[in-house]
Design a protein around this motif. Structure first.
Motif, short mmCIF file in Angstrom:
data_model
loop_
_atom_site.label_atom_id
_atom_site.label_comp_id
_atom_site.label_asym_id
_atom_site.label_seq_id
_atom_site.Cartn_x
_atom_site.Cartn_y
_atom_site.Cartn_z
N TRP A 22 78.92 -23.59 -11.90
CA TRP A 22 77.47 -23.11 -11.89
C TRP A 22 76.86 -23.51 -13.03
CZ3 TRP A 22 74.77 -20.17 -15.24
CH2 TRP A 22 73.52 -19.64 -14.61
N GLN B 35 73.54 -25.93 -13.71
CA GLN B 35 72.31 -25.70 -14.50
C GLN B 35 72.02 -26.63 -15.61
OE1 GLN B 35 70.31 -23.06 -13.43
NE2 GLN B 35 71.66 -23.34 -11.80
N LYS C 122 70.34 -29.46 -13.94
CA LYS C 122 69.13 -29.33 -13.41
C LYS C 122 68.09 -29.27 -14.65
CE LYS C 122 70.09 -26.60 -9.50
NZ LYS C 122 70.11 -25.29 -8.67
N TRP C 123 68.57 -28.66 -15.83
CA TRP C 123 67.90 -28.71 -17.07
C TRP C 123 67.46 -30.20 -17.50
CZ3 TRP C 123 68.57 -29.83 -22.22
CH2 TRP C 123 67.64 -29.24 -23.25
#
Length: 145
Positions: free
Chosen positions: A2, A6, A9-10
């Motif tokens: 996870w 993240q 995505k950032w």
């Protein structure tokens, strides 16, 4: 897994800024805007850019500090956030594993080393500030990444 998602995505969010067809006028770092040392200058730069684009702005840079204090709510609003020689805007400081910290550092190192199409040095300076903050202030929890 996870956490890695993240981070990806950032990074995608940051690289999208560079790939957009829209012309960017200025980048604002929340941390710089809220900092009493850097905030007035950031607000002055924003005022210059708004003025250049034909929007109402501050009449002179003599008003930057006063306008900045007004924008953030005044000195009294800032005082509760000053801890250990720096401003922290939230009581919660997340903890990370050493592996997660290293992944954040690596991701930021890679981004700072990237070739941005526009405003590259501005983005790199902002990312460099995040990199320094992670290196120096991230809380390490026990556990594995």
């Amino acid at each position: 897994e996870w956490f890695d998602d993240q981070i990806k995505k950032w990074i995608a969010t940051i690289t999208v800024w560079d790939d957009t067809v829209y012309q960017r006028a200025i980048y604002l770092s929340f941390e710089d805007l809220m900092c009493p040392r850097r905030g007035p200058k950031v607000l002055g730069n924003l005022s210059d850019e708004l003025s250049r684009l034909g929007f109402p702005a501050l009449p002179s840079h003599d008003d930057d500090e006063c306008a900045w204090y007004g924008a953030v709510g005044g000195k009294g609003v800032l005082e509760p956030y000053y801890h250990n020689g720096r401003y922290e805007y939230g009581g919660y400081r997340p903890g990370f594993t050493q592996g997660q910290k290293q992944k954040m550092i690596q991701a930021l190192d890679d981004l700072v080393g990237s070739r941005f199409k526009s405003s590259g040095e501005v983005i790199k300076n902002i990312l460099g500030g995040y990199l320094d903050d992670i290196r120096n202030h991230v809380i390490i929890d026990s556990g594995e990444a």
